[in-house]
Structures are given as C-alpha cells and as structure tokens.
Write a protein that holds these residues in place. Structure first.
Motif, PDB file in Angstrom:
ATOM      1  N   UNK A  91       4.212  15.455  31.356  1.00 52.08           N
ATOM      2  CA  UNK A  91       3.775  15.941  32.658  1.00 52.08           C
ATOM      3  C   UNK A  91       3.182  14.782  33.450  1.00 52.08           C
ATOM      4  N   UNK A  92       3.557  14.679  34.706  1.00 50.39           N
ATOM      5  CA  UNK A  92       3.040  13.618  35.574  1.00 50.39           C
ATOM      6  C   UNK A  92       2.318  14.176  36.789  1.00 50.39           C
ATOM      7  N   UNK A  93       2.897  15.211  37.383  1.00 47.82           N
ATOM      8  CA  UNK A  93       2.347  15.723  38.638  1.00 47.82           C
ATOM      9  C   UNK A  93       2.825  17.156  38.846  1.00 47.82           C
ATOM     10  N   UNK A  94       1.971  17.947  39.445  1.00 46.02           N
ATOM     11  CA  UNK A  94       2.361  19.286  39.890  1.00 46.02           C
ATOM     12  C   UNK A  94       2.196  19.300  41.400  1.00 46.02           C
ATOM     13  N   UNK A  95       3.191  19.815  42.061  1.00 44.87           N
ATOM     14  CA  UNK A  95       3.197  19.879  43.515  1.00 44.87           C
ATOM     15  C   UNK A  95       3.509  21.316  43.914  1.00 44.87           C
ATOM     16  N   UNK A  96       2.649  21.904  44.724  1.00 46.17           N
ATOM     17  CA  UNK A  96       2.841  23.281  45.176  1.00 46.17           C
ATOM     18  C   UNK A  96       2.889  23.270  46.699  1.00 46.17           C
ATOM     19  N   UNK A  97       3.907  23.938  47.241  1.00 46.62           N
ATOM     20  CA  UNK A  97       4.072  24.010  48.690  1.00 46.62           C
ATOM     21  C   UNK A  97       3.703  25.399  49.187  1.00 46.62           C
ATOM     22  N   UNK A  98       2.977  25.433  50.284  1.00 39.11           N
ATOM     23  CA  UNK A  98       2.610  26.664  50.960  1.00 39.11           C
ATOM     24  C   UNK A  98       3.071  26.565  52.410  1.00 39.11           C
ATOM     25  N   UNK A  99       3.060  27.674  53.130  1.00 39.23           N
ATOM     26  CA  UNK A  99       3.408  27.644  54.557  1.00 39.23           C
ATOM     27  C   UNK A  99       2.522  26.654  55.314  1.00 39.23           C
ATOM     28  N   UNK A 100       1.270  26.560  54.914  1.00 37.89           N
ATOM     29  CA  UNK A 100       0.284  25.756  55.648  1.00 37.89           C
ATOM     30  C   UNK A 100      -0.064  24.439  54.962  1.00 37.89           C
ATOM     31  N   UNK A 101       0.693  24.050  53.924  1.00 30.91           N
ATOM     32  CA  UNK A 101       0.402  22.751  53.330  1.00 30.91           C
ATOM     33  C   UNK A 101       0.828  22.604  51.890  1.00 30.91           C
ATOM     34  N   UNK A 102       0.270  21.570  51.259  1.00 30.84           N
ATOM     35  CA  UNK A 102       0.619  21.162  49.906  1.00 30.84           C
ATOM     36  C   UNK A 102      -0.632  21.040  49.052  1.00 30.84           C
ATOM     37  N   UNK A 103      -0.462  21.205  47.744  1.00 31.88           N
ATOM     38  CA  UNK A 103      -1.482  20.847  46.772  1.00 31.88           C
ATOM     39  C   UNK A 103      -0.819  19.915  45.767  1.00 31.88           C
TER      40      UNK A 103
END
Length: 135
Positions: free
Chosen positions: A72-84
């Motif tokens: 595991x290196x990175x988790x990226x989550x996309x939302x209507x209003x942005x990213x985590x």
C-alpha cells in the motif's frame, strides 16, 4: 514523546486548493492537525482514516500482478467537492490531506512526501538537552 507537530502540517497547505491536514496513528488516534481543523472533527476523521488505510491494505490483492503482494502506498478518495489523500507517514502513522477538486494532484502528493520526510525526522529525533545544565 509529546511534540506539537501541528505547525509542520500547515506546510502541506501551501499548495493552492489544499484545505486541511491531519497526522494519524495506526490505531486511529489524532497525533496532530492543521490550524483550521477543529479538535472534535479531527478526532472523527483520524479514526476514519485509520479504517480507510486498513481497508486499502486489505484489497491490495485486487491489484496483484505477478509475484509478490502489492504494498500500500496511497489511498485517494474523490468527492463532488474535493479529494482526500492518505499516505504513510512512517512507522505507525499516516498523513491525510483534503483538497478542492481543482488541486494539482501531483503537487499535493509531492508536498505530502516532503512533509513525511520532515515528520519522520521530528518523530525520531530525541529532544535536545541544554549544554549549560549540570546533572
């Protein structure tokens, strides 16, 4: 060890469109937060980030190529209003940064990696002792 690392997290927010940053222990405890994140909200997000990292590691076999289990290196989550963005910040710690949809993803990821290097030094460096104090 009880160092206040919050000031270091603000450097991740120098990237245009970056919003908030938290440092999380592997067991979901808040270690540090950027100045614009309330304590209660940061505690809740910290627990969620720990779970998100655990889930991400669990599904790593889904990306398996030939041979070894992927790391595991990175988790990226996309939302209507942005990213985590969530990355490892050393042994037993994770760095999470939120950003607007318009953030330069390469720039924020690069800045987070730089910050992890700085945090690693701060987390492993013993406190300095004053030379003028006699035992």
């Amino acid at each position: 060890m009880n160092y206040d690392l919050s000031w270091m997290l603000d450097s991740a927010l120098e990237v245009p469109e970056a919003q908030h940053a938290i440092l999380v222990s592997a067991d979901g405890l808040l270690m540090a937060r950027s100045k614009d994140v309330g304590r209660d909200h940061a505690d809740t997000v910290a627990a969620a980030m720990s779970g998100m990292q655990s889930l991400s590691r669990t599904v790593s076999d889904f990306c398996r190529g030939s041979g070894h289990r992927p790391q595991w290196r990175q988790t990226l989550v996309e939302f209507d209003h942005g990213w985590v963005f969530l990355i490892s910040a050393g042994e037993g710690a994770y760095l999470a940064v939120s950003a607007s949809p318009d953030v330069d993803m390469a720039e924020i990821t690069f800045r987070m990696q730089q910050l992890v290097g700085q945090l690693g030094k701060a987390l492993t460096s013993p406190p300095r002792e004053r030379a003028d104090i006699q035992p």
